[in-house]
Design a protein around this motif. Structure first.
Motif, PDB file in Angstrom:
ATOM      1  N   VAL A 244       0.512  -1.626  -0.036  1.00 15.81           N
ATOM      2  CA  VAL A 244      -0.478  -0.103  -0.114  1.00 15.81           C
ATOM      3  C   VAL A 244       0.939   1.222   0.050  1.00 15.81           C
ATOM      4  N   LEU A 245       2.228   1.142  -0.409  1.00 13.31           N
ATOM      5  CA  LEU A 245       3.177   1.736  -0.883  1.00 13.31           C
ATOM      6  C   LEU A 245       2.808   2.800  -0.800  1.00 13.31           C
ATOM      7  N   VAL A 246       1.925   2.581  -3.100  1.00 15.02           N
ATOM      8  CA  VAL A 246       1.459   3.650  -3.904  1.00 15.02           C
ATOM      9  C   VAL A 246       1.047   4.782  -2.773  1.00 15.02           C
ATOM     10  N   LEU A 247      -0.512   4.023  -2.412  1.00 12.71           N
ATOM     11  CA  LEU A 247      -0.945   4.981  -1.899  1.00 12.71           C
ATOM     12  C   LEU A 247      -0.922   6.082  -0.717  1.00 12.71           C
ATOM     13  N   LEU A 248       0.391   5.622   0.062  1.00  8.86           N
ATOM     14  CA  LEU A 248       0.578   6.806   1.346  1.00  8.86           C
ATOM     15  C   LEU A 248       1.482   7.587   1.041  1.00  8.86           C
ATOM     16  N   ALA A 249       1.831   6.952  -0.474  1.00  8.40           N
ATOM     17  CA  ALA A 249       2.689   8.040  -1.217  1.00  8.40           C
ATOM     18  C   ALA A 249       1.902   9.517  -2.145  1.00  8.40           C
ATOM     19  N   THR A 250       1.288   8.726  -2.214  1.00  8.82           N
ATOM     20  CA  THR A 250      -0.231   9.149  -3.126  1.00  8.82           C
ATOM     21  C   THR A 250      -1.232  10.775  -2.252  1.00  8.82           C
ATOM     22  N   GLN A 251      -1.197   9.642  -1.645  1.00  5.91           N
ATOM     23  CA  GLN A 251      -2.611  10.477  -0.485  1.00  5.91           C
ATOM     24  C   GLN A 251      -1.666  11.150   0.894  1.00  5.91           C
ATOM     25  N   ARG A 252      -0.797  11.162   1.443  1.00  3.33           N
ATOM     26  CA  ARG A 252      -0.343  11.952   2.040  1.00  3.33           C
ATOM     27  C   ARG A 252       1.180  12.202   2.274  1.00  3.33           C
ATOM     28  N   LEU A 253       1.865  11.286   1.362  1.00  4.32           N
ATOM     29  CA  LEU A 253       2.975  12.420   0.752  1.00  4.32           C
ATOM     30  C   LEU A 253       2.696  13.035   0.237  1.00  4.32           C
ATOM     31  N   GLY A 368      -3.396  -4.892   2.257  1.00  2.67           N
ATOM     32  CA  GLY A 368      -4.326  -4.532   1.239  1.00  2.67           C
ATOM     33  C   GLY A 368      -5.792  -4.401   2.150  1.00  2.67           C
ATOM     34  N   VAL A 369      -6.151  -5.580   3.189  1.00 10.28           N
ATOM     35  CA  VAL A 369      -6.912  -5.507   4.433  1.00 10.28           C
ATOM     36  C   VAL A 369      -6.741  -5.127   5.550  1.00 10.28           C
ATOM     37  N   VAL A 370      -5.815  -5.030   5.986  1.00 11.88           N
ATOM     38  CA  VAL A 370      -5.886  -4.227   7.114  1.00 11.88           C
ATOM     39  C   VAL A 370      -6.196  -2.873   6.336  1.00 11.88           C
ATOM     40  N   ALA A 371      -5.518  -2.086   5.079  1.00 13.40           N
ATOM     41  CA  ALA A 371      -5.505  -0.460   5.163  1.00 13.40           C
ATOM     42  C   ALA A 371      -6.953  -0.173   5.181  1.00 13.40           C
ATOM     43  N   ALA A 372      -7.264  -1.149   4.064  1.00  9.02           N
ATOM     44  CA  ALA A 372      -9.221  -0.987   4.421  1.00  9.02           C
ATOM     45  C   ALA A 372     -10.079  -1.108   5.660  1.00  9.02           C
TER      46      ALA A 372
END
Length: 422
Positions: A244-253, A368-372
């Protein structure tokens, strides 16, 4: 710790290194080209993601029986045969793409064959290494092997594979076939015979019995047992984080696709640096503190990913993790090769690969399960807690006396005989 400077890595290791590096370059290009090939034919996410599943499945299916095969036959010849089988499979795929007859099903089949071969090829190469290099140079040899893979597969193969795919979809797969052919020639030029000790081959016992023998031996070794299960557990949390690093990079960073790619480049650069200078670092700070500091870095990475909103902090953490990953692989592989009898090198090494791959597979699903379910940073907080817990539990296992004994003593088996070398 790493021995005298008079013992050098000779031409046999140079050929093994070149073969491994060329193979990694080709495999990396195919890894990039495969999902591009599928995506060009369908936009179904399940079909696209199945390419990754097909690539991982052989690691779970063939790691353990592959280790038995590695211990039964000449390891060098086995690697040559595997390379030529992979050349044939990729040649069929390349030709089918050129004439317009290749489908997704054929790609999946070829990926399965190629990765099944990779499982056994890697186990054979690791089992063969202690007979190719002096015992005191195992750290350097493992470092150079890891560095070659990091450079070609982690830094060159991605952009090169994507560029070649744009020119023609068949080119990355054709080049991959060429790299495997070159690997086969190079391994074939390594002099000597590389078998396990007598008494394990010939099919005298069932595959299951030999797998169990290797697993039981590993369980009896407190140091190797701890490292092996640590690798599986930490792979689980790391892969969950990367998933889920791609989501962290785009949404958080707030990073775009280029920034996201730079994060991986930072980790690859750290891995390359660790591979080049790692044996000297291990000699200076000892293997014990290499392992212990690495566990702290692992916890620090998860904490940075969970708590920081700074792209610079994350990049530095990933760079440090890359250095740690290179040193960890260097020390863990070298310790296993030092302590494992020649007759069990294939099975013990493949058991380690199996547990590591299991952690990767489960982590890819759980991230993905834990993040969702609990939020985007949840996998990183879980990873941090796990890393802190295992550091506390295993800290005393890696004491200096135990690790020093592993470096000082030969493999603990009365019937252990070195592989013959011509």
């Amino acid at each position: 710790m790493t021995g005298t400077t008079g013992e050098r890595l000779d031409g046999r290791f140079a050929r093994l290194w070149a073969a491994s590096t060329m193979s990694a370059l080709g495999s990396g290009m195919a890894t990039v080209a495969a999902p591009l090939f599928v995506a060009a034919r369908t936009d179904d996410p399940l079909t696209v993601s199945a390419a990754s599943a097909v690539a991982w499945l052989p690691w779970l299916l063939f790691a353990l029986p592959g280790g038995v095969l590695v211990d039964r036959v000449d390891r060098r010849r086995l690697m040559v045969v595997i390379d030529w089988v992979r050349v044939a499979a990729l040649a069929v795929l390349t030709a089918a793409i050129v004439i317009g007859r290749a489908g997704v099903a054929l790609l999946y089949a070829v990926l399965f064959v190629v990765n099944a071969g990779e499982v056994v090829f890697r186990a054979a190469g690791q089992a063969m290494l202690p007979a190719v290099v002096p015992r005191s140079r195992l750290e350097r040899a493992n470092g150079w092997l890891g560095g070659g893979t990091t450079l070609t597969q982690g830094m060159i193969a991605g952009p090169l594979g994507g560029f070649l795919f744009v020119l023609a979809a068949s080119i990355p797969f054709g080049v991959n076939a060429g790299t495997y052919a070159l690997s086969a020639v190079l391994v074939g030029l390594i002099g000597g015979a590389y078998r396990g000790a007598p008494g394990t081959g010939g099919g005298r016992r069932s595959v299951r019995a030999e797998v169990v023998e290797g697993f039981r031996w590993l369980l009896s070794q407190r140091l190797l047992r701890t490292m092996t299960f640590l690798i599986g557990l930490l792979n689980l949390t790391l892969t969950a984080a990367i998933a889920v690093l791609v989501l962290l990079a785009t949404q958080r960073l707030g990073l775009g696709s280029v920034g996201y790619g730079v994060l991986f480049t930072c980790m690859a650069v750290g891995g390359l640096l660790g591979s080049v200078v790692g044996d000297r670092l291990v000699a200076r700070i000892t293997a014990t503190w290499t392992i212990r500091i690495g566990l702290l870095i692992e916890a620090g990475l998860h904490l940075a990913l969970a708590a920081s909103r700074s792209a610079v902090v994350i990049a530095v953490a990933l760079f440090a993790f890359g250095v740690h990953g290179a040193l960890w692989n260097m020390v863990s592989n070298s310790l296993r090769q030092r302590l494992t009898p020649a007759a069990l090198q294939g099975r013990v090494g493949s058991t380690t690969l199996f547990i590591a791959a299991g952690g990767n597979c489960l982590g890819a699903l759980l991230g993905g399960v834990v993040a969702a379910r609990f939020g985007l940073t949840a996998p990183y907080w879980v990873g941090f807690v796990v890393a802190v817990a295992v550091t506390a539990v295993t800290w005393r296992v890696f004491d200096r006396a135990t690790v020093a004994a592993a470096y000082a003593e030969p493999a603990p088996a009365p019937d252990d005989r070195p592989a013959t070398v011509a």
